[in-house]
Scaffold this motif. Structure first.
Motif, PDB file in Angstrom:
ATOM      1  N   LEU A 215      20.217   8.228 -26.606  1.00  7.28           N
ATOM      2  CA  LEU A 215      18.127   7.902 -26.552  1.00  7.28           C
ATOM      3  C   LEU A 215      17.602   8.615 -25.478  1.00  7.28           C
ATOM      4  N   GLY A 216      18.410   9.939 -24.932  1.00 11.00           N
ATOM      5  CA  GLY A 216      17.743   9.962 -23.719  1.00 11.00           C
ATOM      6  C   GLY A 216      17.502   8.784 -22.413  1.00 11.00           C
ATOM      7  N   LEU A 217      17.747   7.783 -22.118  1.00 11.13           N
ATOM      8  CA  LEU A 217      16.972   7.033 -21.363  1.00 11.13           C
ATOM      9  C   LEU A 217      18.204   6.325 -20.218  1.00 11.13           C
ATOM     10  N   TRP A 218      17.294   5.902 -19.111  1.00 11.01           N
ATOM     11  CA  TRP A 218      18.110   5.008 -18.364  1.00 11.01           C
ATOM     12  C   TRP A 218      18.261   3.666 -19.230  1.00 11.01           C
ATOM     13  N   LEU A 219      19.822   2.484 -19.521  1.00 12.31           N
ATOM     14  CA  LEU A 219      19.855   1.599 -20.347  1.00 12.31           C
ATOM     15  C   LEU A 219      19.861   0.717 -19.041  1.00 12.31           C
ATOM     16  N   CYS A 220      19.578  -0.182 -18.453  1.00  9.36           N
ATOM     17  CA  CYS A 220      19.805  -1.299 -16.826  1.00  9.36           C
ATOM     18  C   CYS A 220      20.105  -2.321 -17.911  1.00  9.36           C
ATOM     19  N   ALA A 221      21.275  -3.113 -17.211  1.00  8.10           N
ATOM     20  CA  ALA A 221      21.281  -4.823 -17.415  1.00  8.10           C
ATOM     21  C   ALA A 221      21.603  -5.810 -16.813  1.00  8.10           C
ATOM     22  N   HIS A 222      21.355  -6.526 -16.207  1.00  4.61           N
ATOM     23  CA  HIS A 222      22.393  -8.034 -15.416  1.00  4.61           C
ATOM     24  C   HIS A 222      23.131  -8.616 -15.705  1.00  4.61           C
ATOM     25  N   GLY A 223      23.875  -9.177 -15.563  1.00  8.06           N
ATOM     26  CA  GLY A 223      25.528  -9.636 -15.578  1.00  8.06           C
ATOM     27  C   GLY A 223      25.651  -9.699 -17.073  1.00  8.06           C
ATOM     28  N   ALA A 224      24.385 -11.405 -17.153  1.00  5.22           N
ATOM     29  CA  ALA A 224      24.807 -12.415 -18.513  1.00  5.22           C
ATOM     30  C   ALA A 224      24.111 -11.499 -19.335  1.00  5.22           C
ATOM     31  N   THR A 225      23.147 -10.340 -19.691  1.00  3.38           N
ATOM     32  CA  THR A 225      22.620  -8.982 -20.850  1.00  3.38           C
ATOM     33  C   THR A 225      24.304  -9.081 -21.631  1.00  3.38           C
ATOM     34  N   GLY A 257      16.785  -7.832 -25.541  1.00  2.59           N
ATOM     35  CA  GLY A 257      19.131  -7.451 -24.608  1.00  2.59           C
ATOM     36  C   GLY A 257      18.234  -6.335 -23.361  1.00  2.59           C
ATOM     37  N   ASN A 258      18.633  -5.365 -23.893  1.00  2.00           N
ATOM     38  CA  ASN A 258      18.568  -4.743 -22.557  1.00  2.00           C
ATOM     39  C   ASN A 258      17.739  -3.941 -22.614  1.00  2.00           C
ATOM     40  N   GLY A 259      16.328  -4.171 -23.498  1.00  2.00           N
ATOM     41  CA  GLY A 259      15.355  -3.131 -23.658  1.00  2.00           C
ATOM     42  C   GLY A 259      15.525  -1.970 -24.290  1.00  2.00           C
ATOM     43  N   SER A 260      16.413  -1.572 -25.025  1.00  2.00           N
ATOM     44  CA  SER A 260      16.451  -0.084 -25.289  1.00  2.00           C
ATOM     45  C   SER A 260      15.664   0.511 -27.141  1.00  2.00           C
ATOM     46  N   ALA A 263      12.235  -0.140 -25.235  1.00  2.00           N
ATOM     47  CA  ALA A 263      11.897   1.688 -24.071  1.00  2.00           C
ATOM     48  C   ALA A 263      11.479   2.526 -25.522  1.00  2.00           C
ATOM     49  N   VAL A 264      12.570   2.885 -26.225  1.00  2.00           N
ATOM     50  CA  VAL A 264      12.447   4.120 -27.783  1.00  2.00           C
ATOM     51  C   VAL A 264      10.571   3.679 -28.145  1.00  2.00           C
ATOM     52  N   LEU A 265      10.133   2.898 -28.760  1.00  2.00           N
ATOM     53  CA  LEU A 265       8.944   2.107 -29.572  1.00  2.00           C
ATOM     54  C   LEU A 265       8.194   3.010 -28.616  1.00  2.00           C
ATOM     55  N   ALA A 266       7.866   2.326 -26.972  1.00  2.00           N
ATOM     56  CA  ALA A 266       7.227   2.943 -25.771  1.00  2.00           C
ATOM     57  C   ALA A 266       7.473   4.382 -26.048  1.00  2.00           C
ATOM     58  N   ARG A 267       8.335   4.884 -26.090  1.00  2.00           N
ATOM     59  CA  ARG A 267       8.617   6.721 -25.583  1.00  2.00           C
ATOM     60  C   ARG A 267       7.448   7.421 -26.488  1.00  2.00           C
ATOM     61  N   ALA A 289      13.616  -3.889 -16.066  1.00  2.00           N
ATOM     62  CA  ALA A 289      14.435  -3.156 -15.340  1.00  2.00           C
ATOM     63  C   ALA A 289      14.493  -1.295 -16.212  1.00  2.00           C
ATOM     64  N   THR A 290      14.850  -1.837 -17.098  1.00  2.00           N
ATOM     65  CA  THR A 290      14.704  -0.680 -18.392  1.00  2.00           C
ATOM     66  C   THR A 290      13.143   0.105 -18.770  1.00  2.00           C
ATOM     67  N   ALA A 291      12.081  -0.716 -18.676  1.00  2.00           N
ATOM     68  CA  ALA A 291      11.023  -0.432 -19.010  1.00  2.00           C
ATOM     69  C   ALA A 291      10.793   0.826 -17.285  1.00  2.00           C
ATOM     70  N   GLY A 292      11.251   0.253 -16.340  1.00  2.00           N
ATOM     71  CA  GLY A 292      10.811   0.843 -14.748  1.00  2.00           C
ATOM     72  C   GLY A 292      11.055   1.824 -14.866  1.00  2.00           C
ATOM     73  N   ALA A 293      12.777   1.465 -14.837  1.00  2.00           N
ATOM     74  CA  ALA A 293      13.443   2.942 -14.641  1.00  2.00           C
ATOM     75  C   ALA A 293      13.206   4.269 -16.019  1.00  2.00           C
ATOM     76  N   ASN A 294      12.358   4.295 -16.576  1.00  2.00           N
ATOM     77  CA  ASN A 294      11.934   5.563 -17.938  1.00  2.00           C
ATOM     78  C   ASN A 294      10.098   5.328 -17.530  1.00  2.00           C
TER      79      ASN A 294
END
Length: 395
Positions: A215-225, A257-260, A263-267, A289-294
């Protein structure tokens, strides 16, 4: 209070609390889905002396309950021991709402306070009751918070179903605590007593992040994701069809989920505003967090919501969904159908729902019935992608 109380020959006594009176609503209800299990009864039995001691003390403010499904632990402790001020964290919003509903129905309203998974949840807690998660990352994140913020002498009475408990869970807990002691199994559940927070253990490093080369994106996750920082295979296939999705001013990533997906749609669409929504508190925090990281934080809004309940009818032009095929640990189609109905309500006429699902599930008939005219847009060896158009002009 040396060690846990063990169930007798007939198991834990339940005559002071009617577990069968608990309901799952607003979560899916069915004959094979239950609002409590033997683990809840076993944990409460194992913690009985400690709960009685709390009741004889200044109140229930030093009790924290985490991982409660529908309120069995928190409400059981409140009812059996007269406790108030019980702090509770449930990752699923449906569980949190069910707890509130059950408390109201059973005359226990006001006894518990729902809180996010932060240091405040465990601050000063002397006793933690914990339905253990299946995810080691979720176990690690929660254990680190308890170790860092609970009282130094905290006792944790935890438990889980035998089929979901592994030695690796003991290893994770042992990184944070000196003592991890199993209790006697009962009705396919087992309790654990965890004590002795380790000094100098590393601080929590959640959310985790990982760069996804595809994807060319950072994916972020808390433990329960669900799926952690990985890209789900079904999601990966669905994203191949992003260029064919309708032009819209806003879109909903339902079950983010982790917002993938968000993030793809927004980019890909710089003018698009995206709502990333999930009933999981961990997923919503991860998507943010994924949104912020990208660098997409201004165009992605992460919202904790149960099946779009907070979204107005006919307010969305595009909804994208990779629905779960299980409820908790039980395979059940009910949650997918609930999400189809939610999308149908929120889609404006002519709006599109894009869905990916395992080929053997064959949801097309249900999508036709519940959402609108549905076409299969693609298949591979494992997944089907469909487009459903809400009643109105096809675009």
């Amino acid at each position: 209070m040396n060690g846990m109380q063990h169930p007798g020959p007939d198991g834990p006594a339940t005559d002071t609390f009617d577990f069968a009176a608990l309901r799952r609503l607003p979560d899916i209800e069915a004959a094979n889905l239950f609002a409590h299990d033997a683990t809840d009864e076993l944990i409460l039995a194992a913690a009985a002396e400690r709960l009685a001691a709390l009741a004889a003390g200044p109140g229930g403010a030093s009790l924290t309950v985490v991982g409660d499904r529908y309120g069995a632990l928190a409400l059981g402790a409140a009812a059996m021991h007269g406790l108030t001020g019980v702090r509770v964290h449930q990752d699923a919003l449906s569980g949190e709402l069910a707890l509130a509903n059950n408390a109201q129905r059973l005359g226990l309203a006001g006894r518990c306070t729902s809180m996010p998974l932060t240091d405040a949840l465990f601050a000063g807690a002397s006793l933690v009751l914990w339905q253990l998660p299946r995810s080691l990352d979720e176990l690690d994140e929660t254990a680190a918070l308890i170790r860092a913020h609970a009282a130094p002498g905290v006792s944790i009475i935890a438990g889980g179903r035998l089929k979901h408990m592994t030695l690796a869970m003991n290893d994770v807990l042992a990184r944070h605590f000196h003592e991890v002691s199993p209790g006697r199994a009962w009705r396919k559940s087992r309790p654990l007593e965890v004590r002795g927070p380790r000094e100098g253990a590393p601080a929590s490093d959640f959310p985790h992040s990982e760069f996804n080369e595809t994807l060319g994106l950072w994916l972020c996750a808390h433990g329960a994701t669900f799926g952690g920082t990985k890209l789900d295979h079904g999601t990966r296939f669905l994203l191949d069809f992003e260029p064919r999705m309708r032009t819209a001013a806003s879109a909903v990533d339902l079950g983010c989920g982790n917002g993938s997906i968000a993030a793809v749609l927004a980019r890909a669409r710089p003018a698009l505003q995206v709502w990333a929504t999930d009933q999981s508190a961990a997923a919503v925090a991860s998507a943010a967090a994924t949104a912020g990281a990208n660098g997409l934080g201004e165009r992605i809004t992460a919202v904790r919501d149960d099946a779009l309940a907070g979204f107005a009818a006919a307010s969305a032009e595009l909804v994208v969904l990779n629905p779960p095929f299980h409820v908790g640990a039980t395979v059940h189609a009910g949650i997918a159908l609930k999400l189809f109905d939610a999308a149908a309500r929120v889609l404006a006429p002519g709006g599109e729902l894009w869905t990916v699902y395992n080929r053997h599930l064959d949801y097309r008939a249900q999508l036709n019935k519940r959402v609108g005219d549905t076409d299969v847009m693609g298949r591979n060896s494992k997944f089907t992608v469909t487009r459903s158009v809400a009643a109105g002009r096809r675009e």
